[in-house]
Design a protein around this motif. Structure first.
Motif, mmCIF file in Angstrom:
data_model
loop_
_atom_site.group_PDB
_atom_site.id
_atom_site.type_symbol
_atom_site.label_atom_id
_atom_site.label_comp_id
_atom_site.label_asym_id
_atom_site.label_seq_id
_atom_site.Cartn_x
_atom_site.Cartn_y
_atom_site.Cartn_z
ATOM 1 N N ILE A 94 17.373 -4.768 -63.709
ATOM 2 C CA ILE A 94 16.370 -3.920 -63.796
ATOM 3 C C ILE A 94 15.865 -4.181 -65.334
ATOM 4 O O ILE A 94 16.590 -4.091 -66.368
ATOM 5 C CB ILE A 94 16.592 -2.354 -63.688
ATOM 6 C CG1 ILE A 94 17.120 -2.115 -62.375
ATOM 7 C CG2 ILE A 94 15.283 -1.713 -64.319
ATOM 8 C CD1 ILE A 94 17.536 -0.863 -62.112
ATOM 9 N N GLY A 95 14.757 -4.752 -65.556
ATOM 10 C CA GLY A 95 13.991 -5.190 -66.991
ATOM 11 C C GLY A 95 12.623 -4.324 -67.056
ATOM 12 O O GLY A 95 12.800 -3.081 -66.890
ATOM 13 N N GLU A 96 11.729 -5.091 -67.247
ATOM 14 C CA GLU A 96 10.391 -4.450 -67.587
ATOM 15 C C GLU A 96 9.454 -5.452 -67.228
ATOM 16 O O GLU A 96 9.414 -6.632 -67.570
ATOM 17 C CB GLU A 96 10.088 -4.159 -69.135
ATOM 18 C CG GLU A 96 9.140 -3.393 -69.373
ATOM 19 C CD GLU A 96 9.010 -2.949 -70.777
ATOM 20 O OE1 GLU A 96 7.788 -2.262 -71.030
ATOM 21 O OE2 GLU A 96 9.883 -3.044 -71.493
ATOM 22 N N SER A 97 8.573 -5.001 -66.278
ATOM 23 C CA SER A 97 7.339 -5.636 -65.618
ATOM 24 C C SER A 97 6.148 -5.940 -66.945
ATOM 25 O O SER A 97 6.245 -5.087 -67.896
ATOM 26 C CB SER A 97 6.646 -5.215 -64.686
ATOM 27 O OG SER A 97 6.455 -3.714 -64.763
ATOM 28 N N GLY A 110 9.802 -6.898 -63.027
ATOM 29 C CA GLY A 110 10.494 -5.936 -63.808
ATOM 30 C C GLY A 110 11.918 -5.748 -63.033
ATOM 31 O O GLY A 110 12.908 -5.132 -63.697
ATOM 32 N N SER A 111 12.068 -6.167 -61.799
ATOM 33 C CA SER A 111 13.375 -6.125 -61.132
ATOM 34 C C SER A 111 13.605 -7.035 -60.407
ATOM 35 O O SER A 111 12.798 -7.752 -59.582
ATOM 36 C CB SER A 111 13.475 -4.637 -60.396
ATOM 37 O OG SER A 111 12.427 -4.407 -59.347
ATOM 38 N N ALA A 112 14.833 -7.077 -59.698
ATOM 39 C CA ALA A 112 15.340 -8.074 -58.649
ATOM 40 C C ALA A 112 16.432 -7.713 -58.022
ATOM 41 O O ALA A 112 17.314 -7.078 -58.731
ATOM 42 C CB ALA A 112 15.575 -9.582 -59.419
ATOM 43 N N GLN A 113 16.342 -7.683 -57.004
ATOM 44 C CA GLN A 113 17.310 -7.125 -55.838
ATOM 45 C C GLN A 113 17.845 -8.523 -55.079
ATOM 46 O O GLN A 113 17.368 -9.313 -54.502
ATOM 47 C CB GLN A 113 16.940 -6.483 -54.810
ATOM 48 C CG GLN A 113 17.928 -5.797 -53.655
ATOM 49 C CD GLN A 113 18.903 -5.095 -54.435
ATOM 50 O OE1 GLN A 113 18.580 -3.726 -55.355
ATOM 51 N NE2 GLN A 113 20.201 -5.029 -54.225
ATOM 52 N N ALA A 123 12.074 -10.123 -55.498
ATOM 53 C CA ALA A 123 11.407 -9.915 -57.162
ATOM 54 C C ALA A 123 10.095 -9.738 -57.095
ATOM 55 O O ALA A 123 9.434 -10.703 -56.587
ATOM 56 C CB ALA A 123 12.133 -10.760 -58.041
ATOM 57 N N GLY A 124 9.365 -9.153 -57.598
ATOM 58 C CA GLY A 124 7.989 -9.063 -57.925
ATOM 59 C C GLY A 124 7.033 -8.851 -56.731
ATOM 60 O O GLY A 124 7.526 -8.554 -55.496
ATOM 61 N N LYS A 125 5.673 -8.729 -57.152
ATOM 62 C CA LYS A 125 4.815 -8.424 -56.044
ATOM 63 C C LYS A 125 3.583 -9.224 -55.823
ATOM 64 O O LYS A 125 3.236 -9.762 -54.864
ATOM 65 C CB LYS A 125 4.348 -7.073 -56.142
ATOM 66 C CG LYS A 125 5.186 -5.861 -56.062
ATOM 67 C CD LYS A 125 5.836 -5.505 -54.844
ATOM 68 C CE LYS A 125 6.568 -4.399 -54.764
ATOM 69 N NZ LYS A 125 7.338 -4.315 -53.498
ATOM 70 N N CYS A 160 19.100 -6.362 -69.699
ATOM 71 C CA CYS A 160 18.545 -5.602 -68.781
ATOM 72 C C CYS A 160 19.687 -4.707 -68.190
ATOM 73 O O CYS A 160 20.766 -4.709 -68.706
ATOM 74 C CB CYS A 160 18.076 -6.682 -67.703
ATOM 75 S SG CYS A 160 19.294 -7.669 -66.858
ATOM 76 N N GLN A 161 19.343 -3.743 -67.405
ATOM 77 C CA GLN A 161 20.133 -2.844 -66.647
ATOM 78 C C GLN A 161 20.888 -3.447 -65.698
ATOM 79 O O GLN A 161 19.953 -4.293 -64.875
ATOM 80 C CB GLN A 161 19.316 -1.648 -66.411
ATOM 81 C CG GLN A 161 19.072 -0.725 -67.709
ATOM 82 C CD GLN A 161 18.366 0.538 -67.188
ATOM 83 O OE1 GLN A 161 18.799 1.157 -66.139
ATOM 84 N NE2 GLN A 161 17.122 0.615 -67.617
#
Length: 389
Positions: free
Chosen positions: A190-193, A248-251, A239-241, A284-285
């Motif tokens: 988890i970062g920041e978009s 801002g996040s990646a799974q 990740a992303g749209k 990042c988290q």
């Protein structure tokens, strides 16, 4: 007494298998399956039987002529979230559910063995375990830790898995590990978009996630002993749209497979270290879940497996094949970590693989499995009885 004279002969067993095949259910939801199994079990001679349930599990104790030792036999009872495409006349009646892993075959063989010993009192006590949730929720671990098995705890235990690559009715086994232990990987960074034109104001998790994927590939090549085995597969990255927004996040999700618990634990440790290192590097988290549950390696006990292989090799009616380890997972590994025992393959000769929507095992394997195991269990009871004298 011949197998044709059993309460559950070959014809009846095939009918039962087809009835069970129609009603596959997901783990811990096997309500109709449990009801059908209880109906069949209660039709058997009850002189030596005691029955109890836990959640959707069924335990059956067969009282032996001599108390003091218990042999266990386990079958799993759940199905998979697969839409069956076999077009068999007894296909699944539950949409999106199928016995694509052959647990209907497993249950039917278990019922055949139980039928034999319900009619022929064993020398020692036996515990039959009809276990839920092998596929999705570590049912073996749940059942063991519930304490329901304590009063009827086996001193040794047996189970099989059907194998479409082996000839119909063949018995496959080996000393040591039969199946790998597995562990799920669920990592979220988890970062920041932000705007694609201003990367300095964002924290791009596509970059962080990609570094995690790349570094994880070094575990097997640089941390696993080359003469041992391990697999790390990351099968999902999201990740992303859209292309002009920094994610801002990646799974990232995947799986670990290893033939010993020590190796599985080592790989888990390296995955965790790499994930934490990436999170630190990219500020990042991290949310990391390494979930093994009860899916330990299926490590066969040397003593019970030696006795099993000896019987199967020497039996004129058994086609025994020594098999190699497989990277498939099975929660019977948890029970084997607590109770000495043996797992084996039963050949069902299908051109389609386990978990395929077209999987159609040959039903002639059922009676062959029953005959092989009732023969072995009788010999094994004699061996146990002699040792106790």
């Amino acid at each position: 007494m011949g197998f044709d004279d059993m309460v559950l002969n070959e014809k009846k067993l095939i009918e039962i298998r087809r009835e069970l095949h129609k009603i596959p259910e997901i783990g811990m939801q096997e309500f109709k399956t449990q009801a059908k199994l209880l109906e069949i079990i209660k039709e058997l001679p009850q002189t030596y039987l005691k029955i109890k349930t836990w959640e959707t599990a069924i335990l059956v104790k067969v009282s032996g002529k001599h108390a003091g030792y218990t042999i266990g036999y386990r079958t799993d009872i759940d199905g998979l979230p697969v839409d069956e495409q076999t077009r068999l006349p007894f296909s699944s009646e539950n949409s999106g559910r199928m016995h694509a892993c052959g647990h209907d075959i497993h249950m039917t063989v278990a019922l055949g063995i139980l039928s034999f010993f319900a009619d022929n009192q064993p020398l020692v006590d036996m515990t039959f375990i009809f276990q839920p949730a092998e596929e999705n929720a570590s049912g073996g671990k749940q059942l063991y830790e519930s304490g329901v098995l304590n009063d009827w705890m086996p001193d040794e235990i047996y189970a099989f898995h059907d194998n479409p690559q082996l000839p119909m009715g063949a018995i496959g086994c080996r000393q040591g590990t039969l199946f790998a232990g597995t562990c799920e990987i669920h990592a979220r960074f988890i970062g920041e978009s932000g705007h694609a034109a201003f990367p300095q104001f964002a924290n791009d998790m596509v970059v962080a996630g990609s570094q995690f994927v790349n570094q994880v590939q070094t575990i097997v090549s640089r941390n696993v002993d080359p003469i041992q085995a391990g697999v790390v597969t990351l099968g999902h990255f999201e990740a992303g749209k859209t292309g002009n927004v920094i994610a801002g996040s990646a799974q990232i999700d995947g799986t670990i497979r290893a033939l010993t618990q020590d190796m599985n634990a080592m790989i888990q440790k390296r995955v965790r270290k790499i994930a934490e290192g990436v999170a630190a590097t990219y500020e990042c988290q991290l949310e990391l879940d390494l979930h093994q549950g009860g899916y330990y390696p299926v490590e066969n006990n040397p003593q019970t497996t030696a006795a099993f292989i000896k019987y199967m090799k020497n039996s004129e009616n058994v086609n025994f094949i020594e098999t190699k380890p497989a990277m498939t997972g099975e929660d019977f590994g948890f029970l084997l970590s607590k109770i000495p025992g043996t797992m084996f393959w039963l050949g069902v000769e299908s051109k389609y693989s386990l978990h395929s929507e077209f999987f159609a095992p040959r039903e002639g394997a059922i009676i062959k499995g029953v005959e092989a195991m009732t023969g072995f269990l009788q010999i094994r009871q004699n061996e146990v009885e002699q040792k106790s004298k």
